[in-house]
Design a protein around this motif. Sequence first.
Motif, PDB file in Angstrom:
ATOM      1  N   GLN A  55       9.195   4.134  -0.982  1.00  0.00           N
ATOM      2  CA  GLN A  55      10.026   3.133  -0.313  1.00  0.00           C
ATOM      3  C   GLN A  55      11.476   3.224  -0.787  1.00  0.00           C
ATOM      4  O   GLN A  55      12.412   3.201   0.025  1.00  0.00           O
ATOM      5  CB  GLN A  55       9.479   1.729  -0.566  1.00  0.00           C
ATOM      6  N   LYS A  56      11.661   3.327  -2.096  1.00  0.00           N
ATOM      7  CA  LYS A  56      13.019   3.392  -2.650  1.00  0.00           C
ATOM      8  C   LYS A  56      13.794   4.577  -2.091  1.00  0.00           C
ATOM      9  O   LYS A  56      14.943   4.443  -1.666  1.00  0.00           O
ATOM     10  CB  LYS A  56      12.959   3.497  -4.182  1.00  0.00           C
TER      11      LYS A  56
ATOM     12  N   GLU B 196       0.811  -1.228   0.000  1.00  0.00           N
ATOM     13  CA  GLU B 196       0.000   0.000   0.000  1.00  0.00           C
ATOM     14  C   GLU B 196       0.844   1.278   0.000  1.00  0.00           C
ATOM     15  O   GLU B 196       0.335   2.370  -0.264  1.00  0.00           O
ATOM     16  CB  GLU B 196      -0.934   0.011   1.226  1.00  0.00           C
ATOM     17  N   LEU B 197       2.139   1.151   0.302  1.00  0.00           N
ATOM     18  CA  LEU B 197       3.038   2.306   0.303  1.00  0.00           C
ATOM     19  C   LEU B 197       3.735   2.382  -1.053  1.00  0.00           C
ATOM     20  O   LEU B 197       4.362   1.418  -1.479  1.00  0.00           O
ATOM     21  CB  LEU B 197       4.073   2.150   1.427  1.00  0.00           C
TER      22      LEU B 197
ATOM     23  N   ILE C  80      11.621  -4.497   7.276  1.00  0.00           N
ATOM     24  CA  ILE C  80      10.458  -5.370   7.449  1.00  0.00           C
ATOM     25  C   ILE C  80       9.563  -5.150   6.243  1.00  0.00           C
ATOM     26  O   ILE C  80       9.191  -4.021   5.942  1.00  0.00           O
ATOM     27  CB  ILE C  80       9.692  -5.032   8.750  1.00  0.00           C
ATOM     28  N   SER C  81       9.216  -6.221   5.543  1.00  0.00           N
ATOM     29  CA  SER C  81       8.471  -6.064   4.296  1.00  0.00           C
ATOM     30  C   SER C  81       7.623  -7.290   4.006  1.00  0.00           C
ATOM     31  O   SER C  81       7.822  -8.354   4.599  1.00  0.00           O
ATOM     32  CB  SER C  81       9.458  -5.828   3.143  1.00  0.00           C
ATOM     33  N   THR C  82       6.679  -7.124   3.092  1.00  0.00           N
ATOM     34  CA  THR C  82       5.928  -8.270   2.573  1.00  0.00           C
ATOM     35  C   THR C  82       6.707  -8.835   1.383  1.00  0.00           C
ATOM     36  O   THR C  82       7.479  -8.107   0.743  1.00  0.00           O
ATOM     37  CB  THR C  82       4.526  -7.842   2.111  1.00  0.00           C
ATOM     38  N   PRO C  83       6.532 -10.114   1.060  1.00  0.00           N
ATOM     39  CA  PRO C  83       7.272 -10.682  -0.073  1.00  0.00           C
ATOM     40  C   PRO C  83       7.038  -9.920  -1.385  1.00  0.00           C
ATOM     41  O   PRO C  83       7.987  -9.647  -2.129  1.00  0.00           O
ATOM     42  CB  PRO C  83       6.736 -12.109  -0.165  1.00  0.00           C
TER      43      PRO C  83
ATOM     44  N   ASN D  54       9.969  -7.981  -3.355  1.00  0.00           N
ATOM     45  CA  ASN D  54      10.311  -8.430  -4.704  1.00  0.00           C
ATOM     46  C   ASN D  54      10.248  -7.270  -5.694  1.00  0.00           C
ATOM     47  O   ASN D  54      11.088  -7.156  -6.590  1.00  0.00           O
ATOM     48  CB  ASN D  54       9.367  -9.555  -5.133  1.00  0.00           C
ATOM     49  N   GLN D  55       9.251  -6.415  -5.512  1.00  0.00           N
ATOM     50  CA  GLN D  55       9.125  -5.246  -6.389  1.00  0.00           C
ATOM     51  C   GLN D  55      10.329  -4.319  -6.213  1.00  0.00           C
ATOM     52  O   GLN D  55      10.864  -3.790  -7.195  1.00  0.00           O
ATOM     53  CB  GLN D  55       7.829  -4.488  -6.080  1.00  0.00           C
ATOM     54  N   LEU D  56      10.772  -4.136  -4.980  1.00  0.00           N
ATOM     55  CA  LEU D  56      11.972  -3.325  -4.727  1.00  0.00           C
ATOM     56  C   LEU D  56      13.180  -3.925  -5.438  1.00  0.00           C
ATOM     57  O   LEU D  56      13.984  -3.208  -6.032  1.00  0.00           O
ATOM     58  CB  LEU D  56      12.255  -3.255  -3.224  1.00  0.00           C
ATOM     59  N   PHE D  57      13.305  -5.241  -5.390  1.00  0.00           N
ATOM     60  CA  PHE D  57      14.403  -5.924  -6.059  1.00  0.00           C
ATOM     61  C   PHE D  57      14.375  -5.669  -7.563  1.00  0.00           C
ATOM     62  O   PHE D  57      15.398  -5.352  -8.162  1.00  0.00           O
ATOM     63  CB  PHE D  57      14.304  -7.432  -5.795  1.00  0.00           C
TER      64      PHE D  57
END
Length: 207
Positions: A112-113, A106-107, A124-127, A131-134
């Motif tokens: 986040q980046k 939701e953020l 602390i993150s959801t998978p 994964n999207q950050l990766f």
Amino acid sequence: MPFKKLHSHIKEVLAHQEITTPTAFQSKSIPVIKSGSNLFCMAPTGSGKTTTLIVTTLQKLKCEAVGTAPRAVVLVENKEKALQLQEAFLDYTKHTSLRVYVGYEELHIDIQKSEIFEGIDILISTPKSMNQLFLLNGVSTSQLKLFSIDDADFLVQKSAYAAVISITQSIKKCQYVLYSEKMNPMIKRFESHFMEYSKKITVKNSQ
């Protein structure tokens, strides 16, 4: 038997919270996690899994901030769990220099980046969010020491499972610790991916 061989700050917080004696699960798991082994931790609710996760993470990071890239990652099921875990972590980190950051779907990913880029120690993150950050090169794993999954039973969801596989394929080397109530077939499949040579600790009751 009291908690042994932990950072003095961790001992102070445990004493302040009147946690003086480790649970059966904590007595078994904390020394193994400290040794650096990959570990499956199976125990029922109330066994002290979350406290173990926090304590061993702080121990690994020596209770101090270093650099800008995260040195510990904790995956959780959803935003609610992420914020709950952040609150729990802050009880232990508020008198340290450690920086705890929370990310979830939701953020907005660009927020986040940019915030992660400023420097964090514990993510602390959801998978899905991780994964999207990766995929967008939004987080570096070059300094990663410890990768934990809290209440990993939710990984029976195929999308979450696939995200974890994708994330871990991008990590060169770190310690993995999975916490769950029991070993299910989806979690067991990680043995052929990033949980090679892992150990298992199972505690049947919560005391």
